[in-house]
Motif scaffolding. Structure first.
Motif, PDB file in Angstrom:
ATOM      1  N   SER A 197       2.110  17.851   6.303  1.00  0.00           N
ATOM      2  CA  SER A 197       1.485  17.926   7.628  1.00  0.00           C
ATOM      3  C   SER A 197       1.577  16.567   8.322  1.00  0.00           C
ATOM      4  CB  SER A 197       0.013  18.334   7.464  1.00  0.00           C
ATOM      5  OG  SER A 197      -0.762  17.818   8.511  1.00  0.00           O
ATOM      6  N   SER A 198       2.044  16.605   9.563  1.00  0.00           N
ATOM      7  CA  SER A 198       2.185  15.315  10.260  1.00  0.00           C
ATOM      8  C   SER A 198       0.817  14.710  10.568  1.00  0.00           C
ATOM      9  CB  SER A 198       3.016  15.473  11.530  1.00  0.00           C
ATOM     10  OG  SER A 198       2.407  16.416  12.392  1.00  0.00           O
ATOM     11  N   ASP A 199      -0.213  15.549  10.785  1.00  0.00           N
ATOM     12  CA  ASP A 199      -1.555  15.004  11.025  1.00  0.00           C
ATOM     13  C   ASP A 199      -2.060  14.258   9.796  1.00  0.00           C
ATOM     14  OD1 ASP A 199      -1.580  15.954  13.548  1.00  0.00           O
ATOM     15  OD2 ASP A 199      -2.832  17.722  13.112  1.00  0.00           O
ATOM     16  N   GLU A 200      -1.904  14.887   8.661  1.00  0.00           N
ATOM     17  CA  GLU A 200      -2.352  14.239   7.411  1.00  0.00           C
ATOM     18  C   GLU A 200      -1.550  12.964   7.169  1.00  0.00           C
ATOM     19  OE1 GLU A 200      -2.390  16.749   3.954  1.00  0.00           O
ATOM     20  OE2 GLU A 200      -3.313  18.395   5.058  1.00  0.00           O
ATOM     21  N   ALA A 201      -0.271  13.054   7.430  1.00  0.00           N
ATOM     22  CA  ALA A 201       0.575  11.881   7.212  1.00  0.00           C
ATOM     23  C   ALA A 201       0.148  10.731   8.117  1.00  0.00           C
ATOM     24  CB  ALA A 201       2.044  12.236   7.468  1.00  0.00           C
ATOM     25  N   GLN A 202      -0.169  11.054   9.374  1.00  0.00           N
ATOM     26  CA  GLN A 202      -0.578   9.997  10.303  1.00  0.00           C
ATOM     27  C   GLN A 202      -1.912   9.383   9.880  1.00  0.00           C
ATOM     28  OE1 GLN A 202      -0.307  11.540  14.293  1.00  0.00           O
ATOM     29  NE2 GLN A 202       1.881  11.109  14.404  1.00  0.00           N
ATOM     30  N   ALA A 203      -2.836  10.256   9.399  1.00  0.00           N
ATOM     31  CA  ALA A 203      -4.129   9.730   8.930  1.00  0.00           C
ATOM     32  C   ALA A 203      -3.921   8.808   7.726  1.00  0.00           C
ATOM     33  CB  ALA A 203      -5.049  10.898   8.563  1.00  0.00           C
ATOM     34  N   PHE A 204      -3.047   9.222   6.840  1.00  0.00           N
ATOM     35  CA  PHE A 204      -2.737   8.413   5.656  1.00  0.00           C
ATOM     36  C   PHE A 204      -2.162   7.050   6.081  1.00  0.00           C
ATOM     37  CE2 PHE A 204       0.595   7.072   2.656  1.00  0.00           C
ATOM     38  CZ  PHE A 204      -0.127   6.967   1.482  1.00  0.00           C
ATOM     39  N   LEU A 205      -1.227   7.083   7.005  1.00  0.00           N
ATOM     40  CA  LEU A 205      -0.588   5.848   7.442  1.00  0.00           C
ATOM     41  C   LEU A 205      -1.556   4.944   8.214  1.00  0.00           C
ATOM     42  CD1 LEU A 205       2.902   7.230   8.505  1.00  0.00           C
ATOM     43  CD2 LEU A 205       2.422   5.686   6.601  1.00  0.00           C
TER      44      LEU A 205
ATOM     45  N   ASP B 101       5.488   4.940  12.471  1.00  0.00           N
ATOM     46  CA  ASP B 101       4.314   4.311  11.861  1.00  0.00           C
ATOM     47  C   ASP B 101       4.615   3.839  10.434  1.00  0.00           C
ATOM     48  OD1 ASP B 101       2.991   4.896  14.173  1.00  0.00           O
ATOM     49  OD2 ASP B 101       1.900   6.636  13.374  1.00  0.00           O
ATOM     50  N   ALA B 102       5.369   4.655   9.728  1.00  0.00           N
ATOM     51  CA  ALA B 102       5.676   4.298   8.333  1.00  0.00           C
ATOM     52  C   ALA B 102       6.498   3.010   8.279  1.00  0.00           C
ATOM     53  CB  ALA B 102       6.440   5.441   7.659  1.00  0.00           C
ATOM     54  N   VAL B 103       7.446   2.886   9.191  1.00  0.00           N
ATOM     55  CA  VAL B 103       8.254   1.659   9.229  1.00  0.00           C
ATOM     56  C   VAL B 103       7.364   0.449   9.537  1.00  0.00           C
ATOM     57  CG1 VAL B 103      10.078   0.460  10.502  1.00  0.00           C
ATOM     58  CG2 VAL B 103      10.389   2.837   9.821  1.00  0.00           C
ATOM     59  N   HIS B 104       6.444   0.672  10.457  1.00  0.00           N
ATOM     60  CA  HIS B 104       5.534  -0.423  10.820  1.00  0.00           C
ATOM     61  C   HIS B 104       4.727  -0.888   9.609  1.00  0.00           C
ATOM     62  CE1 HIS B 104       2.632  -2.838  12.956  1.00  0.00           C
ATOM     63  NE2 HIS B 104       1.654  -2.087  12.448  1.00  0.00           N
ATOM     64  N   VAL B 105       4.162   0.064   8.881  1.00  0.00           N
ATOM     65  CA  VAL B 105       3.341  -0.300   7.714  1.00  0.00           C
ATOM     66  C   VAL B 105       4.214  -0.964   6.642  1.00  0.00           C
ATOM     67  CG1 VAL B 105       1.916   0.587   5.826  1.00  0.00           C
ATOM     68  CG2 VAL B 105       1.647   1.518   8.127  1.00  0.00           C
ATOM     69  N   ALA B 106       5.389  -0.404   6.457  1.00  0.00           N
ATOM     70  CA  ALA B 106       6.264  -0.961   5.409  1.00  0.00           C
ATOM     71  C   ALA B 106       6.651  -2.403   5.720  1.00  0.00           C
ATOM     72  CB  ALA B 106       7.524  -0.096   5.288  1.00  0.00           C
TER      73      ALA B 106
ATOM     74  N   PRO C  52       0.803  -1.232   0.000  1.00  0.00           N
ATOM     75  CA  PRO C  52       0.000   0.000   0.000  1.00  0.00           C
ATOM     76  C   PRO C  52       0.834   1.279   0.000  1.00  0.00           C
ATOM     77  CG  PRO C  52      -0.072  -1.063   2.152  1.00  0.00           C
ATOM     78  CD  PRO C  52       0.616  -2.009   1.229  1.00  0.00           C
ATOM     79  N   LEU C  53       2.089   1.196   0.426  1.00  0.00           N
ATOM     80  CA  LEU C  53       2.936   2.386   0.382  1.00  0.00           C
ATOM     81  C   LEU C  53       3.672   2.495  -0.944  1.00  0.00           C
ATOM     82  CD1 LEU C  53       4.411   2.270   3.995  1.00  0.00           C
ATOM     83  CD2 LEU C  53       2.546   3.686   3.151  1.00  0.00           C
ATOM     84  N   GLY C  54       3.548   1.434  -1.756  1.00  0.00           N
ATOM     85  CA  GLY C  54       4.205   1.449  -3.071  1.00  0.00           C
ATOM     86  C   GLY C  54       5.717   1.476  -2.988  1.00  0.00           C
ATOM     87  N   ILE C  55       6.269   0.798  -2.016  1.00  0.00           N
ATOM     88  CA  ILE C  55       7.729   0.891  -1.842  1.00  0.00           C
ATOM     89  C   ILE C  55       8.468  -0.398  -2.148  1.00  0.00           C
ATOM     90  CG2 ILE C  55       7.561   2.685  -0.091  1.00  0.00           C
ATOM     91  CD1 ILE C  55       8.123   0.486   1.988  1.00  0.00           C
TER      92      ILE C  55
END
Lengths: 702, 247
Positions: free
Chosen positions: B45-53, B183-188, B12-15
């Protein structure tokens, strides 16, 4: 242990004191198992002490069909007429019945059935209304137990009622399609045989061999040979010659002549049957001699061999073709010869010549894997291990009996042998004398002309008896650990496994077509497939293609035959086999991708296993992330190590806590570091588990 | 579900798209700087980033759940001719399709032809090969995950094959921004595990079917078919539930 004590113990002639001394000594003596690993030249299963084996056995669970085994065991006193519901006569197919069972889902069943058409035509009128074909939805369904199969067909437990299901049952299919376990369980109350070949031609050859043998044209000499290998310094074969082959020969010789009643009612007459018995033991039991007994002028009607069976490790190129091959006297023994066993030491299916004619013969092998090999190690399962060792990529029937049954000039009618390891001391129980009764009874009945599925009832009865006793003993041991001495327990368990593992390959209703005393013997005729059969096979061959299967190893279709339609099997198709179908490239890609991946995973898992002693989490800070991205945290300038956690496998943990300029703990960074530690711990566990599962699943399909 | 849609579910992160092979052979034990960096671009924005993640983490959790379901279905399937599944079964079409394919593969007459002539099957097979290659590269190399909020680099985490973590943070960041990288590391890493599981579920499904039926060509012919089944099951399960009228 002195020979004298040994001999007297075997005959049960020991005082209580001597018996105690005997057991104490035995417990320090290793138990030997048959089977030689061809790749290493070592014993397939190392000798172990009675104590060790007994401690393994105590975790044994009773067999699934213990109630039926107990019922069978109770027949012991009533003689062996009880396995079939009275008044049905097992000698008469119109009373006992005859059935053939195919796998329900195999797409090649119609072709195999066509190839066996002549056998079916023979049996149908003989069995009349008690002739039954189980095929399609009626056939054996994947993973079905005997109980499920019987319930589906409304077949009750207990003695075989031929009206529900015939007594004689021929299974047609590989042990992958119809498992060995189903055969063992059905065999308890019925005469069960199995055939499975790689080609339709072989099915047709076998069918024609049975038909020809019952045509009245085959009059074999009443001649039985006993072939016993005793390799130097090898206790297992020394014991089998001394306590099985030699006494069996002597006993049968003494019992002669055998009486057989022929005809019905007032016409019944007693016929005295005497057989010529010959032994080939020790130096006479060479590979060349065995070749002569199977293909030369000395071919007997009944042949018994006792030897080590060859076994090979999983993945060995020789395993499918040579597992269960007979190790002959040519092997100089474990002390004089070390290393890989060459083919010149053992007799395999490859050694059977194309023109060998075994028409009408029955052959019995006492050897590890002589009849077949299971996918998983039965011994490991019995030993209570969580994981059963994989013996072979799949269950398979030994190549030698397959070839013995399907010779193009005439095949043997039946081969009786062992699936898995054969246990040397199942005929050698201390205190009870040499246990050859089962072998003796089977041979006597074969020599009297009984059907082979009936003659092997003695093995079934013995298995039932042993399983019942063993189950009772194991139950007692739960309450009284000293209930039985370890050596006796090991003996019971070993004998139980041994008796269960005997299987019949071939039609259980077949019998040796020997000449009666008032008849003259004749040279064995060669079988010839009828024009109709040949036409059928040609047609089937055109439908099925001409791919040679890998189940037969490197065998190639006989060149002198005008046609040899064969059957394609799962998991055996190689890219080169399907070139003509135009999918070679795709299959090659699929195979290569998986193979490459699996190899890398194996290397990575191996490396990880060595380096996984600690889990290390480091936290750095930098003002120049791009530099770190390019050079790595360990190499970039202006990078500070702020926190470190190192957790050893034994739980010891080292931590380095980040501080601010004033010497206070940087709590925000420390909290993030701890979150990373938790994430690292979870990730390692989940990732390695996922990768290990993936590797295991990929290996399953390679 | 197309191959692209499946890719979006699994990654989902396309990485994790497999990078092109270069002259340098990446492999176990290579130095970390030779490993490709998986860069996660996020809103500034960190809020937007957190919502995305958060949304991506939920998608990964669903992928996990649906792969479990596919594995369960595969354990029950595999008998040609047995297509009498319940009409209310939401996966009826997928099961019937796989059962039909197995039946066709079992037929000596149609042996392998399907893969030769059907472009859709070729595409499926190609998708499977790409997934295997992607997973191969993802699991045999160190994972290097970098998070950027807009144009600001937040953190870079390297995960070795043995699971060791090295995280480098840009100095001067606040806790919320640093949480984004966590959070990003967790999702990845979670999505990487699901990709591994996808291959695992397909392989286990093939092995299971081969225990039940004799397919000429065995695993080689079944792999794309089972892969397609898992892919289609996920597509079906990811579909939003249909609206129903009440009252």
């Amino acid at each position: 242990m002195s020979d004298d004590l040994d001999e007297r113990a075997l005959s049960g002639d020991l005082s209580d004191e001597e018996k105690q001394a005997f057991y104490e000594k035995l417990q320090n003596e290793p138990i030997y198992f048959n089977g030689i690993n061809g790749a290493t030249g070592e014993y397939g299963l190392p000798p172990m002490s009675g104590d060790d084996l007994a401690s393994i056995i105590k975790g044994e669970r009773p067999p699934e069909n213990i109630s039926e085994l107990k019922a069978k065991s109770s027949q012991k006193g009533a003689g062996v007429s009880a396995p079939i519901k009275p008044p049905n006569d097992p000698a008469r197919l119109d009373e006992a019945g005859w059935a053939i069972v195919f796998p329900a889902l195999s797409p090649i069943v119609p072709a195999v059935k066509e190839a066996l058409a002549d056998l079916l035509k023979l049996r149908q009128p003989q069995a009349g209304p008690r002739f039954k074909i189980f095929e399609g939805p009626e056939g054996y369904r994947p993973n079905e137990t005997k109980a499920q199969f019987c319930a589906r067909h409304k077949i009750g437990d207990g003695p075989a009622d031929p009206e529900q299901m015939p007594y004689y049952v021929l299974l047609v299919g590989s042990p992958e399609e119809i498992p060995y376990r189903f055969q063992y369980q059905l065999d308890v109350m019925r005469g069960v045989g199995r055939i499975h070949f790689d080609t339709l031609q072989e099915y047709a050859n076998y069918a024609e061999s049975v038909v020809m043998s019952e045509s009245g044209r085959v009059k074999l000499p009443r001649q039985a040979c006993f072939f016993g290998v005793a390799n130097p310094d090898d206790k297992a074969t020394e014991q089998s010659v001394k306590y099985l082959v030699a006494p069996l020969y002597e006993r049968l010789k003494k019992l002669q002549p055998f009486s057989r009643w022929m005809g019905d009612g007032d016409q019944r007459t007693e016929v005295k049957l005497d057989w010529t018995l010959e032994t080939f033991v020790r130096e006479q039991a060479s590979k060349a001699q065995l070749g002569s007994l199977l293909a030369g002028p000395q071919r007997p009607s009944l042949l018994f061999t006792a030897s080590h069976g060859m076994e090979f490790p999983l993945g060995d190129a020789r395993q499918i073709r040579h597992q269960g091959a007979l190790l002959c006297q040519d092997w100089p023994g474990p002390n004089a010869y070390r290393g890989k066993i060459p083919e010149s030491f053992y007799f395999s299916g490859d050694d059977l010549t194309q023109d060998a004619n075994l028409l009408g013969s029955v052959i019995v092998h006492f050897a590890c894997f002589g009849a077949g090999t299971p996918h998983l190690d039965e011994f490991a399962r019995q030993a209570g291990k969580k994981e059963r060792e994989i013996l072979a990529a799949r269950n398979f029937i030994a190549n030698l009996p397959q070839r013995l049954l399907s010779r193009p000039r005439g095949g043997a009618l039946a081969v009786i042998g062992h699936v898995e390891r054969a246990w040397g001391y199942s005929f050698l129980l201390p205190g009870a004398g040499a246990q050859i009764g089962v072998f003796e009874s089977m041979f006597r009945e074969l020599m009297m002309g009984d059907r082979v599925g009936w003659a092997t009832e003695h093995f079934n009865l013995r298995y039932a008896d042993l399983a019942t006793n063993l189950s009772d003993v194991l139950g007692e041991l739960e309450y009284d650990p000293s209930y039985i001495n370890p050596y006796d327990l090991a003996g019971m368990w070993t004998a139980n496994n041994d008796a269960r593992g005997y299987v019949l390959l071939g039609d259980p209703a077949a019998r040796i077509p020997f000449a009666l005393p008032n008849e003259t013997t004749a040279e064995r005729p060669s079988i010839t497939l009828s024009v109709e059969t040949r036409a059928r096979l040609e047609k089937l061959g055109a439908t099925l293609g001409t791919t040679q299967t890998a189940t037969s190893g490197e065998r190639t279709a006989p060149k002198q035959e005008a046609f040899s339609p064969t059957i394609t099997e799962p998991a055996s198709v190689q890219p080169e086999d399907v070139e003509t179908l135009g999918v070679r490239e795709q299959i090659g890609d699929l195979k290569d991708s998986i193979q490459k991946f699996a190899n890398e995973l194996a290397a990575a898992l191996s490396k990880t296993a060595k380096e996984i002693a600690t889990l290390e989490v480091k936290t750095f800070t930098t003002e120049d992330m791009d530099a770190v991205s390019q050079a790595g945290a360990g190499n970039a300038l202006n990078v500070k190590l702020r926190a470190l956690t190192r957790i050893a496998f034994n739980g010891n943990t080292e931590v380095y806590v980040p501080e601010r300029a004033g010497g206070q703990v940087d709590r925000d960074l420390w909290q993030l570091h701890l979150d990373m530690v938790r994430q690292a711990q979870a990730n390692r566990a989940q990732f390695l588990q996922a990768v290990a599962e993936m590797a295991a699943n990929l290996l399953k399909i390679l | 579900m197309s191959e692209t849609a499946l890719q979006a579910r699994l990654d989902p992160l396309g990485i994790w798209a497999a990078p092109q092979e270069t002259a340098v052979a990446f492999g176990i034990g290579s130095t970390e700087t030779r490993m490709p960096i998986r860069r996660i671009p996020l809103p500034s924005s960190s809020d937007e980033a957190q919502a995305f993640l958060k949304a991506k983490a939920e998608a990964v959790a669903l992928t996990h759940q649906y792969l479990d379901r596919a594995a369960q279905e595969l354990a029950l399937i595999g008998l040609p001719g047995q297509v009498s599944f319940s009409a209310t079964d939401e996966l009826l079409t997928q099961k019937n399709s796989l059962s039909t394919t197995i039946g066709e593969l079992c037929s000596p007459v149609s042996y392998g032809i399907k893969f030769k002539s059907d472009p859709e099957e070729r595409e499926t097979q190609q998708g499977w090969l790409e997934l295997v290659e992607q997973v191969r590269q993802a699991v045999t190399r160190y994972a290097r995950v970098r998070t950027d909020l807009g144009s600001v680099p937040i953190g870079l985490t390297t995960v070795t094959w043995q699971g060791d973590f090295q995280t480098t943070w840009t100095t001067g960041l606040g806790p919320d921004e640093m949480q984004v990288h966590l959070d990003a590391v967790h999702v990845a890493l979670s999505s990487r595990i699901e990709m591994v599981r996808m291959v695992s579920v397909v392989a286990a499904g093939v092995a299971n079917i081969l225990l039940k039926v004799a397919v000429p060509g065995g695993q080689l012919m079944l792999l794309p078919a089972v892969y397609k089944f898992v892919r289609d099951v996920m597509q079906q399960l990811f579909k939003p539930p249909q609206q129903t009228l009440e009252g």
